[in-house]
Scaffold this motif. Structure first.
Motif, PDB file in Angstrom:
ATOM      1  N   LYS A 154      87.094 -56.102  -2.388  1.00 11.69           N
ATOM      2  CA  LYS A 154      88.243 -55.562  -3.119  1.00 11.69           C
ATOM      3  C   LYS A 154      89.536 -56.226  -2.645  1.00 11.69           C
ATOM      4  O   LYS A 154      90.414 -56.514  -3.458  1.00 11.69           O
ATOM      5  CB  LYS A 154      88.325 -54.045  -2.924  1.00 11.69           C
ATOM      6  N   LYS A 211     102.138 -38.923  -4.933  1.00 13.55           N
ATOM      7  CA  LYS A 211     100.739 -38.699  -4.544  1.00 13.55           C
ATOM      8  C   LYS A 211     100.597 -37.720  -3.382  1.00 13.55           C
ATOM      9  O   LYS A 211      99.767 -36.827  -3.416  1.00 13.55           O
ATOM     10  CB  LYS A 211     100.095 -40.040  -4.185  1.00 13.55           C
ATOM     11  N   ILE A 235      90.696 -51.371   3.210  1.00 14.34           N
ATOM     12  CA  ILE A 235      90.272 -51.831   1.889  1.00 14.34           C
ATOM     13  C   ILE A 235      89.089 -52.779   2.092  1.00 14.34           C
ATOM     14  O   ILE A 235      89.134 -53.649   2.965  1.00 14.34           O
ATOM     15  CB  ILE A 235      91.454 -52.501   1.137  1.00 14.34           C
ATOM     16  N   LYS A 238      97.963 -45.052  -2.260  1.00 17.43           N
ATOM     17  CA  LYS A 238      97.500 -44.440  -3.517  1.00 17.43           C
ATOM     18  C   LYS A 238      96.037 -44.021  -3.426  1.00 17.43           C
ATOM     19  O   LYS A 238      95.638 -43.024  -4.013  1.00 17.43           O
ATOM     20  CB  LYS A 238      97.719 -45.408  -4.682  1.00 17.43           C
ATOM     21  N   ASN A 239      95.243 -44.793  -2.681  1.00  9.75           N
ATOM     22  CA  ASN A 239      93.820 -44.469  -2.512  1.00  9.75           C
ATOM     23  C   ASN A 239      93.568 -43.585  -1.298  1.00  9.75           C
ATOM     24  O   ASN A 239      92.417 -43.280  -0.982  1.00  9.75           O
ATOM     25  CB  ASN A 239      92.997 -45.757  -2.408  1.00  9.75           C
ATOM     26  N   GLN A 240      94.630 -43.220  -0.617  1.00  8.98           N
ATOM     27  CA  GLN A 240      94.583 -42.342   0.561  1.00  8.98           C
ATOM     28  C   GLN A 240      93.591 -42.836   1.613  1.00  8.98           C
ATOM     29  O   GLN A 240      92.733 -42.109   2.092  1.00  8.98           O
ATOM     30  CB  GLN A 240      94.303 -40.902   0.142  1.00  8.98           C
ATOM     31  N   THR A 241      93.728 -44.112   1.942  1.00  3.61           N
ATOM     32  CA  THR A 241      92.900 -44.736   2.962  1.00  3.61           C
ATOM     33  C   THR A 241      93.736 -45.757   3.712  1.00  3.61           C
ATOM     34  O   THR A 241      94.751 -46.225   3.192  1.00  3.61           O
ATOM     35  CB  THR A 241      91.660 -45.410   2.349  1.00  3.61           C
ATOM     36  N   GLU A 282      92.137 -58.056  -5.002  1.00  2.00           N
ATOM     37  CA  GLU A 282      93.539 -57.646  -5.075  1.00  2.00           C
ATOM     38  C   GLU A 282      94.478 -58.814  -4.799  1.00  2.00           C
ATOM     39  O   GLU A 282      95.552 -58.901  -5.396  1.00  2.00           O
ATOM     40  CB  GLU A 282      93.828 -56.484  -4.121  1.00  2.00           C
ATOM     41  N   LEU A 311      98.550 -49.756  -2.304  1.00  2.00           N
ATOM     42  CA  LEU A 311      97.180 -49.459  -2.736  1.00  2.00           C
ATOM     43  C   LEU A 311      96.479 -48.524  -1.756  1.00  2.00           C
ATOM     44  O   LEU A 311      95.779 -47.594  -2.160  1.00  2.00           O
ATOM     45  CB  LEU A 311      96.360 -50.743  -2.868  1.00  2.00           C
TER      46      LEU A 311
END
Length: 173
Positions: A54, A126, A50, A44-47, A58, A41
């Motif tokens: 969230k 990605k 989290i 995919k979120n480029q971080t 998750e 995750l």
């Protein structure tokens, strides 16, 4: 002895130690898959973090999706995820891996486990893998006797037009 072997042994020992003091039973492979999922995750979120709310969502989403007939107490899974040695909470109320190398290792595991399911998974398409992630993926393929994946990767690189997938495959080969 490779870096991947050390991480495999160390992370497993750390997880087993965390599970020892619990009054409830959790499946070690589910916990490892959850950590892989969080790493994916973040990729995919480029971080590399989290948000706490969230993160809790998750955890709930992941364990509800498991093919277990009953998730006895979701609160126990949420607690375990939030106090895991692999995650720390920063002053901005975000969770992140306690060390970037844990992120890289678990993300590499996710990639190897997902490759035969869907090469178009955002983990492969990605952005480009850095050398640490590529090295972990290569070692995992060798260590876990998944050399058949190399042929699959070669075939994928020959049949895709996605330049990111091509780079990632070639970086591993």
């Amino acid at each position: 002895v490779t870096t991947t072997t050390l991480y495999s042994l160390y992370t497993r020992k750390l997880l087993l130690r965390e599970l020892q003091g619990r009054d409830y039973k959790m499946d070690l492979s589910d916990i490892e898959k959850f950590i892989e999922y969080i790493a994916s995750l973040m990729w995919k979120n480029q971080t590399l973090s989290i948000n706490t709310a969230k993160f809790k969502d998750e955890i709930s989403r992941f364990y509800r999706q498991q093919e277990r007939s009953v998730v006895y107490n979701l609160d126990q899974y949420i607690y375990s995820g939030r106090v895991s040695s692999f995650f720390v909470r920063d002053r901005n109320d975000n969770y992140l891996f306690s060390h970037k190398s844990f992120f890289e290792y678990y993300f590499a595991r996710y990639c190897v486990n997902s490759i035969e399911k869907d090469i178009n998974d955002p983990c492969w398409s990605k952005k480009w893998f850095d050398k640490e992630i590529a090295a972990f993926i290569t070692d995992i393929i060798k260590k876990d006797n998944k050399r058949h994946i190399i042929f699959y990767l070669f075939d994928v690189a020959n049949h895709t037009t996605n330049s990111i997938i091509i780079w990632n495959v070639l970086h591993i080969l």
